[in-house]
Write a protein that holds these residues in place. Structure first.
Motif, PDB file in Angstrom:
ATOM      1  N   MET A 279       1.589  -0.900  -0.184  1.00  0.00           N
ATOM      2  CA  MET A 279      -0.158   0.162   0.333  1.00  0.00           C
ATOM      3  C   MET A 279       0.708   0.971  -0.074  1.00  0.00           C
ATOM      4  O   MET A 279       1.634   1.745   1.156  1.00  0.00           O
ATOM      5  N   TYR A 280       0.911   2.147  -0.754  1.00  0.00           N
ATOM      6  CA  TYR A 280       1.244   3.538  -1.077  1.00  0.00           C
ATOM      7  C   TYR A 280       0.852   4.898  -1.919  1.00  0.00           C
ATOM      8  O   TYR A 280       0.000   4.108  -2.835  1.00  0.00           O
ATOM      9  N   PRO A 281       0.951   5.481  -2.001  1.00  0.00           N
ATOM     10  CA  PRO A 281       1.661   6.095  -0.778  1.00  0.00           C
ATOM     11  C   PRO A 281       0.798   6.857   0.129  1.00  0.00           C
ATOM     12  O   PRO A 281       0.083   6.176   0.569  1.00  0.00           O
ATOM     13  N   ASN A 282       1.664   6.429   1.754  1.00  0.00           N
ATOM     14  CA  ASN A 282       1.334   6.826   2.856  1.00  0.00           C
ATOM     15  C   ASN A 282       2.211   7.786   3.836  1.00  0.00           C
ATOM     16  O   ASN A 282       3.477   7.415   4.309  1.00  0.00           O
ATOM     17  N   PRO A 283       1.846   9.557   3.962  1.00  0.00           N
ATOM     18  CA  PRO A 283       0.271  10.303   2.942  1.00  0.00           C
ATOM     19  C   PRO A 283      -0.172   9.700   1.544  1.00  0.00           C
ATOM     20  O   PRO A 283       0.613   9.684   0.766  1.00  0.00           O
ATOM     21  N   VAL A 284      -1.534   9.998   1.534  1.00  0.00           N
ATOM     22  CA  VAL A 284      -1.972  10.039   0.559  1.00  0.00           C
ATOM     23  C   VAL A 284      -2.523  10.632  -0.582  1.00  0.00           C
ATOM     24  O   VAL A 284      -3.623  11.212   0.911  1.00  0.00           O
ATOM     25  N   LYS A 285      -2.342  11.542  -1.427  1.00  0.00           N
ATOM     26  CA  LYS A 285      -3.837  12.536  -1.459  1.00  0.00           C
ATOM     27  C   LYS A 285      -4.655  12.477  -2.155  1.00  0.00           C
ATOM     28  O   LYS A 285      -5.616  12.882  -1.996  1.00  0.00           O
ATOM     29  N   SER A 286      -4.736  11.519  -3.601  1.00  0.00           N
ATOM     30  CA  SER A 286      -5.623  11.247  -4.539  1.00  0.00           C
ATOM     31  C   SER A 286      -6.126   9.875  -5.057  1.00  0.00           C
ATOM     32  O   SER A 286      -6.732   9.676  -5.362  1.00  0.00           O
ATOM     33  N   GLU A 287      -4.571   9.439  -4.810  1.00  0.00           N
ATOM     34  CA  GLU A 287      -4.599   7.330  -4.869  1.00  0.00           C
ATOM     35  C   GLU A 287      -3.865   6.691  -3.899  1.00  0.00           C
ATOM     36  O   GLU A 287      -2.911   7.124  -4.363  1.00  0.00           O
TER      37      GLU A 287
END
Length: 75
Positions: free
Chosen positions: A1-9
């Protein structure tokens, strides 16, 4: 699971997983189900633009019924 933090996807890469993933669920910190994805592919992208900024929990369920839960930050 990436990216984390996420903005849009939010991206998932299951190509090297030993088990078939059957469902991904996103919950808010009050335990409410926000998003449920059942059509899982090896390279999955979940759009997070409609989610409010904050902390969430992502639960990944595999074919054996095993669950993995991770924190997700949306900016």
């Amino acid at each position: 699971m990436y990216p984390n933090p996420v903005k849009s996807e939010l991206n998932f890469d299951f190509q090297h997983s030993n088990y078939q993933i059957t469902k991904i669920s996103i919950y808010d910190m009050q335990g409410r189900l926000i998003k449920d994805v059942k059509q899982i592919t090896n390279n999955l992208i979940i759009n997070t633009k409609e989610l409010a900024k904050g902390l969430y929990l992502v639960e990944v369920l595999n074919e054996n019924g095993n669950r993995t839960t991770n924190k997700l930050i949306i900016n």
